[in-house]
Structures are given as structure tokens and as C-alpha cells.
Design a protein around this motif. Structure first.
Motif, PDB file in Angstrom:
ATOM      1  N   VAL A 145       0.883  -1.175   0.000  1.00 42.08           N
ATOM      2  CA  VAL A 145       0.000   0.000   0.000  1.00 42.08           C
ATOM      3  C   VAL A 145       0.915   1.217   0.000  1.00 42.08           C
ATOM      4  O   VAL A 145       1.740   1.379   0.902  1.00 42.08           O
ATOM      5  CB  VAL A 145      -0.913   0.031   1.233  1.00 42.08           C
ATOM      6  N   ILE A 191      -2.628   6.833   0.444  1.00 40.96           N
ATOM      7  CA  ILE A 191      -4.035   7.073   0.759  1.00 40.96           C
ATOM      8  C   ILE A 191      -4.279   8.549   0.506  1.00 40.96           C
ATOM      9  O   ILE A 191      -3.624   9.410   1.120  1.00 40.96           O
ATOM     10  CB  ILE A 191      -4.365   6.707   2.218  1.00 40.96           C
ATOM     11  N   VAL A 230      -7.006   4.532  -2.498  1.00 44.46           N
ATOM     12  CA  VAL A 230      -5.947   3.741  -1.883  1.00 44.46           C
ATOM     13  C   VAL A 230      -5.126   3.141  -3.019  1.00 44.46           C
ATOM     14  O   VAL A 230      -5.656   2.376  -3.840  1.00 44.46           O
ATOM     15  CB  VAL A 230      -6.510   2.634  -0.979  1.00 44.46           C
ATOM     16  N   VAL A 270      -9.829  -1.977   4.576  1.00 47.65           N
ATOM     17  CA  VAL A 270      -9.886  -0.536   4.791  1.00 47.65           C
ATOM     18  C   VAL A 270     -10.551  -0.283   6.142  1.00 47.65           C
ATOM     19  O   VAL A 270     -11.689  -0.726   6.373  1.00 47.65           O
ATOM     20  CB  VAL A 270     -10.673   0.159   3.660  1.00 47.65           C
ATOM     21  N   ALA A 272      -5.091   1.318   5.758  1.00 49.69           N
ATOM     22  CA  ALA A 272      -5.318   0.317   4.712  1.00 49.69           C
ATOM     23  C   ALA A 272      -4.274  -0.784   4.856  1.00 49.69           C
ATOM     24  O   ALA A 272      -3.087  -0.498   5.071  1.00 49.69           O
ATOM     25  CB  ALA A 272      -5.240   0.947   3.328  1.00 49.69           C
TER      26      ALA A 272
END
Length: 646
Positions: free
Chosen positions: A560, A563, A573, A589, A625
Motif C-alpha cells: 500500500v 491514501i 488507496v 480498509v 489500509a
């Protein structure tokens, strides 16, 4: 097969990892599978409309000389050529020749196995005569012996589409001691045990892929034709013979008490002692007895003979309304409440559960032997360790009995594709660890599955990162001992776990896997047949998975990376795939109100790009996330799986 040498996955070096980098064009490129599509093997992975398979039916008479530790035998092989080809030669496998001082298997052994392979030797097979019976005439055959193979040159070519010939062979060999590995003899308290396998010259396979498949025996396992077997074994009268199939002459070889107890066991879910440990050594010793066994629709038979066997049995209830017998044979020193006293129940439970879950067991008995050839499987009979007990005895029993499905009923080519034999079986026996006695021995965490005892997806990481580790789809003989279990057993089994749980889901995988077994039972599927069938039956293009897990040794890493606000008032995301392998993954999430949402991202999330923006609907504030929140995927860098909103 149980490992003779084992190096844990967690102990393997991880230096020199593969160069990272994800390329969608490579990951999702069209995949040409190695196996052909033709009328014999269809594009759906099923046997095609022109499927054929040759057949070998055996009658064998053998005698064990317990003073010389030798076996002599005569066999008649009725060979049926169902292929469209005319054959001018036949090939037999002479696996006992592995034990000769300079066999290919011995001279080609890697250092890790050379000491084991050189622990002893024999002269291999002595072939006393070979005769061919065709058209009512029986004549001596011209033969050429080459290491562990024997070519028979036919006086008259054998026609295809049903032509038959009978081969008569007289032979003998010295039975290896403990160095025999897959078969051996050895002393025990009160006598000796002879575990006899590879004990008769066996037909090589003639198939649609290679014609005669004559790979030499280099200590990998087997590839054999199916047929019916009648065999007679003559031994001293005080010995018990436990063999593949059903005993045909109990009136001649068993006492009235033993026959009564065996009849009781055939209707009992509790274990019945046919010969109690206290009764070992009480049989009359004079003369000989000949034990006659028959087994139908099998690729092989094996047996064990001893004057020191305890013997017990119980009924197996099969889902098709049939029954079988679970039986255990073991010396007195193996008995005990946490040892071989429980073996028959382990066998019974394994066969019943695997039959219900996957495909009904096919044969009249399933036998576990405690003897010198420890951790080896044959149709209807397995050889395990005299000292095995507790969870190790359960695990090895479940694993070896599980081989009844792969490769005994589904006839994989172990000589070339050992990963299908061992990996498929390791996959199904993990379920048995959960099933038995409300999970008494589950989850399975032995040397074949999660060898370090932890999460399997973490245990596999050193293999995926090791540039010297071979791909699963390597010729079995080329996989050195360091990688044999980590790749052939563990990675192969984990691939099926991931395919079932993370890629297809049990609702698609399980019915497809069951139908694959049913369609290919007593046939010879190849890797490409399995790949094509699972795609067709489960409804998924899995070329990216076959390439990443089976055809290459690739690493996996998702991250990830951002965001940020979205144009629609929601949240973006950004997720990246950073390594060559791609898989579906769950994105969790988390919101400011302490709730969360799980979003399943398919592999196609990265089919066009290395990074993708996932749009979260407006209405809630995203605070965190996480990719793979339940730790189910082999991600080698989990530090980038979580990102908190700024």
C-alpha cells in the motif's frame, strides 16, 4: 515417501534473491503448456475421445530363501497393446539393478545421497530366462539389458488396438539390507521382517506422449501400467505374509482362530487382534506355506513377510456402500498405546475421510507395516518405521496411505513429475490431520508442510527467494536433496492450498479437484492435463498462477503506497505489485468509526499496470489500509502492507 534426509526450509540460505520487479506483460503473457492437445488428451484436460492405455496383467510365483536372504521367482505378463502403433520391442523395468556397485543411480548420486547409496550393494537381478508366447508358440526371446531396463525383441511384431503377447521371465536377486531404502530386510525382536517391493521385473509404460518411457531408475519412484495381479509367495511355515490385495487361500495359511478373528474384524469398527503380540512365535516352524493374493486394477503390488508379526484389523466403511479392511502388522517392540496399537485406527480413519472428501478407496485392504523400509508407499500397502509413535506415526501413516490416491489410483509419472505425487498427497493429508479425532494431530506441521512449525506462507519464503531453487516443473531426477522436500512436497502442496483457499475458493476448487480424480483414476494424467482441467472446470484463466508458482521460482510482494482524497469525495488507496508473481489479495480498509471493509482484489488488478488506485466510496474517513490482513499469502516484505492515513 518419507524423507531419508531433510533440510528444513527455514534453514536454507536466502542470499542472492531474485531481482525484483513486476511486469504485467510477462505475468499475463499467453502460456503454452508443455503437453499436447489431441484426440487422446483434450483441451479441457480430460481424457480425449481417442484415449488409449496399454495394460499389463501379472501372474507371479516367488519364494523367499531366509537363509540366503534371496528371492527367486517366475512371472507371466499378459501385455495388451491398445495403442494404434505396432510394437517390435517391449521394455521391462529392472529396478533391483539400482543396487549394483556401478549403476547409474549409484554413480550419479549427489554428495548428500552418495553415502546412503553406497552403504551396500547386490548383484541386482539375475535374469535366468525370458520367453515370449505369441500365437500359441512360446520361444526364447532376444534381450538387451541396459542398467535398470531390459529390452525384449519380439519374434513377431505386436499389433496395435488390442494385440496381446505373454512374456515369461525367471529371475532371482539378493534382498538388500537396510541400504535398500524403499525395500529391505532386517532383524527384529523374535525374527526378521522382509519388506518386498520392486520384487519382480515390471513392464515399462508405452504412452501417447513418448512411446516407451524408459527413464532409468535413479532412486526416483515409479511409472507403471495398470492391470490385475495374481501372486503366490512361498515362505517358511512360521511366517506371515501381508500383501497388496485380498488373500485368496486363508484356509491353507491361517489357523481357524485367525480366520474367525479376521471375520470379526471385517464387521468391526474397533480394532481386532488377529495375532496378538503375546502370540508371536507360536506358529509351527516346519515346512513352508504358499500365500496367494489377488489385486485388480492396480499398477503394482508389494508384500511383507515375517516370523515376528503381530497383526490387527478393523472394517473400513466406504461412501459407495462397500467396505475394505484396515490392517497393521508390526513386531512386539512396536506395540504400545501411543504407538502401533493405534495404527489400524489411523489407517481406517484416513481411508474413510479421504474417500468421503475426494474419491472412494478402490481396494479390499489398506495395510500399514512396521519394518526396515520406513516411509514408503505401494498400492494397498505402506512401509513405516518400527519405532514410530505418537504424532509422527499418525502423520506418516496418513501421508503414506494418502498415496493410495496419488499416484496409485491417479497414475502420475513419479519418475518425471514427483511433485504431483508428493505435493498432491501432502495437500490431501493436511485435511486428515484436522479430521482425525477432532483435530488431535492438527494442524499438520511436520517436515512436509510448514517444516518449521509456523505459518506455511512464511515457511516458503526462503525457497521463493533462493535463486538456486528449482521450479516445481523440473525433471524429478534433477532436484537435489537440499530442495527435494521444500519444492517437491512443500511448495507443490502449498500451491494447491493457495489455489483452493485464495484463488478459486473451495466452492470451485473442491468439485473440480474431485472430478479430476474421478476422470483420471487408473489413467496417466500429465501436468498439462491438470492445469487445463482446473482452468476449464473452475472457469478461470490461471496462466499467471501456473507461470508464477510452477514454471518459475518467483517472489511475491504487494504494498500500500498512498491514501489520498478522490475526485468523488471518497478516498483513493494505491496498491502496487512489486515482484514477478501476482496473486489475488484482500485489501482491508479501516474507518474512523472503528469499522472496516474487506475488498477482494483479483489478480487482474495488475493486468495492465504495476500500481492501481482503489476507489473507496465517500461517507467514512479512512484511517488505515492493509493488504493481506489475515496473513494468508507468501509476501516476503510485510512491512509495506500497512499504511496509515496522514
Amino acid at each position: 515417501m518419507r524423507a531419508s534426509l531433510w533440510i528444513g526450509v527455514a534453514a536454507l540460505a536466502v542470499s542472492g534473491a531474485q531481482a525484483a520487479g513486476y511486469d504485467p506483460h510477462t505475468a499475463f503473457a499467453p502460456l503454452s503448456l508443455p503437453g499436447p492437445i489431441n484426440p487422446v488428451r483434450s483441451g479441457s484436460g480430460q481424457p480425449g475421445p481417442s484415449w488409449w492405455q496399454n495394460r499389463a496383467d501379472y501372474q507371479i510365483r516367488a519364494t523367499i530363501d531366509t537363509k540366503a536372504h534371496a528371492l527367486s521367482g517366475e512371472e507371466a505378463i499378459r501385455y495388451t497393446n491398445n495403442s494404434p502403433d505396432t510394437l517390435d520391442v517391449l521394455w521391462l523395468q529392472l529396478d533391483q539393478n539400482l543396487y549394483r556397485p556401478h549403476s547409474r543411480g549409484k554413480d550419479g548420486a549427489e554428495p548428500a545421497m552418495a553415502k546412503y547409496m553406497s552403504a551396500g550393494s547386490t548383484d541386482g537381478y539375475t535374469i535366468e530366462s525370458v520367453e515370449v508366447e505369441q500365437g500359441g508358440k512360446r520361444v526364447a526371446a532376444q534381450t538387451v539389458e541396459s542398467d535398470t531396463r531390459l529390452q525384449i525383441r519380439l519374434p513377431t511384431p505386436l499389433a496395435g488396438k488390442g494385440g496381446q503377447v505373454t512374456v515369461h521371465v525367471r529371475y532371482r536377486f539378493d534382498i538388500p539390507g537396510a541400504f535398500g531404502g524403499r525395500m529391505a530386510w532386517g532383524p527384529v525382536k523374535g525374527g526378521a521382517i522382509y519388506d518386498l517391493a520392486q520384487w519382480y521385473p515390471r513392464m515399462a509404460v508405452y504412452d501417447d506422449v513418448r512411446g516407451w518411457d524408459t527413464l532409468p531408475y535413479l532412486a526416483q519412484e515409479f511409472y507403471l501400467e495398470y492391470g490385475d495381479f495374481d501372486y503366490w509367495v512361498t515362505v517358511p511355515a512360521n511366517m506371515i505374509v501381508a500383501g497388496s490385495g485380498a488373500l485368496q487361500n486363508p484356509q491353507e495359511v491361517l489357523t481357524a482362530r485367525q480366520r474367525a478373528r479376521l471375520a470379526q474384524a471385517a464387521n468391526s469398527d474397533a480394532t481386532v487382534k488377529i495375532v496378538a503380540p503375546s502370540e508371536i512365535g507360536t506358529a509351527p516352524a516346519a515346512g513352508t506355506k504358499t500365500w496367494h493374493y489377488r489385486m485388480e486394477d492396480t499398477r503394482d503390488v508389494a508384500f511383507s513377510a515375517s516370523d515376528a508379526f503381530a497383526w490387527d484389523a478393523a472394517r473400513i466403511i466406504l461412501p459407495n456402500g462397500k467396505t475394505s479392511l484396515a490392517m497393521s502388522y508390526y513386531p512386539a517392540e512396536s506395540a504400545g498405546p501411543q504407538a502401533w496399537d493405534r495404527s489400524t485406527q489411523y489407517v481406517k480413519d484416513t481411508v474413510e475421510n479421504m474417500s468421503k472428501r475426494w474419491y472412494p478407496y478402490a481396494w479390499p485392504a489398506a495395510i500399514n507395516i512396521a519394518g526396515p523400509a520406513s516411509g514408503m508407499e505401494y498400492p494397498g500397502i505402506v512401509f513405516d518405521g518400527i519405532t514410530d509413535k505418537d504424532k509422527e506415526l499418525f502423520w506418516i501413516t496418513a501421508h503414506e496411505i494418502g498415496h493410495s490416491w496419488f499416484p496409485m489410483m491417479v497414475g502420475f509419472d513419479e519418475r518425471r513429475d514427483a511433485w504431483m505425487d508428493e505435493g498432491f498427497n501432502t495437500f490431501i493429508d493436511t485435511f486428515e490431520s484436522d479430521d482425525f479425532n477432532k483435530g488431535e494431530f492438527g494442524p499438520k506441521r511436520d517436515s512436509e508442510f510448514a517444516p518449521g512449525g509456523g505459518n506455511p506462507v512464511d515457511e516458503i519464503l526462503p525457497i521463493l527467494a533462493d535463486p538456486a531453487a528449482p521450479p516445481i516443473l523440473s525433471r524429478a531426477d534433477t532436484v537435489i536433496e537440499k530442495y527435494r522436500h521444500p519444492v517437491t512436497y512443500f511448495k507443490s502442496a502449498l500451491g494447491l492450498v493457495l489455489l483452493r483457499n485464495e484463488i478459486l475458493g473451495p466452492e470451485r476448487f473442491d468439485p473440480a479437484f474431485r472430478r479430476f480424480i474421478a476422470l483420471w483414476a487408473f489413467k496417466h494424467p500429465k501436468p498439462s492435463d491438470f492445469f487445463r482441467f482446473m482452468e476449464s472446470e473452475a472457469g478461470e484463466d490461471l496462466s499467471w498462477w501456473w507461470r508464477g508458482w510452477y514454471l518459475t521460482n518467483s517472489t511475491y510482494d504487494v504494498a500500500v503506497t498512498k491514501i489520498a482524497p478522490a475526485a468523488n469525495g471518497g478516498t483513493l488507496v494505491t496498491v502496487e505489485n512489486r515482484d514477478p508473481m501476482v496473486m489475488p489479495v484482500t485489501l482491508r480498509v479501516e474507518y474512523a468509526d472503528s469499522s472496516h471493509e474487506d475488498i477482494h482484489l483479483p489478480a487482474e488488478t495488475w493486468i495492465r499496470q504495476t500500481a492501481s488506485d482503489i476507489v473507496i466510496a465517500p461517507g467514512k474517513r479512512v484511517v488505515r489500509a492493509t493488504l493481506d490482513p489475515d496473513h494468508r499469502l507468501p509476501d516476503h516484505d510485510r512491512s509495506n502492507n500497512v499504511l496509515a492515513a496522514q
